[in-house]
Design a protein around this motif. Structure first.
Motif, PDB file in Angstrom:
ATOM      1  N   PRO A   2      21.311  35.521   5.450  1.00  0.00           N
ATOM      2  CA  PRO A   2      20.808  36.371   4.365  1.00  0.00           C
ATOM      3  C   PRO A   2      19.317  36.683   4.552  1.00  0.00           C
ATOM      4  N   GLU A   3      18.889  37.831   4.061  1.00  0.00           N
ATOM      5  CA  GLU A   3      17.500  38.263   4.236  1.00  0.00           C
ATOM      6  C   GLU A   3      16.508  37.259   3.663  1.00  0.00           C
ATOM      7  N   ALA A   4      16.832  36.627   2.535  1.00  0.00           N
ATOM      8  CA  ALA A   4      15.916  35.639   1.945  1.00  0.00           C
ATOM      9  C   ALA A   4      15.681  34.473   2.904  1.00  0.00           C
ATOM     10  N   ALA A   5      16.728  34.033   3.595  1.00  0.00           N
ATOM     11  CA  ALA A   5      16.586  32.955   4.575  1.00  0.00           C
ATOM     12  C   ALA A   5      15.878  33.470   5.829  1.00  0.00           C
ATOM     13  N   ALA A   6      16.174  34.702   6.223  1.00  0.00           N
ATOM     14  CA  ALA A   6      15.538  35.294   7.408  1.00  0.00           C
ATOM     15  C   ALA A   6      14.020  35.406   7.210  1.00  0.00           C
ATOM     16  N   LYS A   7      13.599  35.671   5.983  1.00  0.00           N
ATOM     17  CA  LYS A   7      12.163  35.739   5.676  1.00  0.00           C
ATOM     18  C   LYS A   7      11.503  34.392   5.970  1.00  0.00           C
ATOM     19  N   GLU A  38      17.385  29.086  -1.030  1.00  0.00           N
ATOM     20  CA  GLU A  38      18.090  28.594  -2.217  1.00  0.00           C
ATOM     21  C   GLU A  38      17.095  28.078  -3.258  1.00  0.00           C
ATOM     22  N   LYS A  39      16.082  27.355  -2.796  1.00  0.00           N
ATOM     23  CA  LYS A  39      15.050  26.841  -3.694  1.00  0.00           C
ATOM     24  C   LYS A  39      14.327  27.998  -4.387  1.00  0.00           C
ATOM     25  N   ASP A  40      14.012  29.044  -3.637  1.00  0.00           N
ATOM     26  CA  ASP A  40      13.362  30.224  -4.221  1.00  0.00           C
ATOM     27  C   ASP A  40      14.245  30.852  -5.296  1.00  0.00           C
TER      28      ASP A  40
END
Length: 95
Positions: A2-7, A38-40
């Motif tokens: 996912p993009e959030a993890a890729a960041k 996930e924390k974010d």
């Protein structure tokens, strides 16, 4: 991923000392980045056990102060030096 993890992946790789991460670290790094995303998503609220996993992965990848000191010692650097790619205090303050 996912993009959030890729960041997080891009940031962690950019902030890691050059030559420290290897292809064999990809699974641990992916897990770390997914947990950070996930924390974010949860606004910083997370089970203690999951936070412990994050802390353990950070240490395993040389991203905690004690682990970084071990890395500096293993590379034969002076305490005031940092491996190539490490941001040092200036990099920390700019974040």
């Amino acid at each position: 991923m996912p993009e959030a993890a890729a960041k997080h992946w891009r940031r962690v790789v950019a902030d890691s000392p050059r030559g420290i991460l290897a292809a064999s670290d990809a699974i641990a790094l992916q897990l770390l980045c997914e947990l950070l995303a996930e924390k974010d998503e949860m606004g910083g609220e997370m089970q203690t056990s999951r936070l412990s996993i994050i802390r353990s992965l950070l240490a395993d990848l040389g991203m905690m102060p004690v682990a970084r000191q071990r890395l500096i010692a293993a590379l034969g650097l002076q305490a005031s030096e940092e491996p190539d790619g490490a941001g040092g205090w200036d990099g920390f303050c700019a974040a």
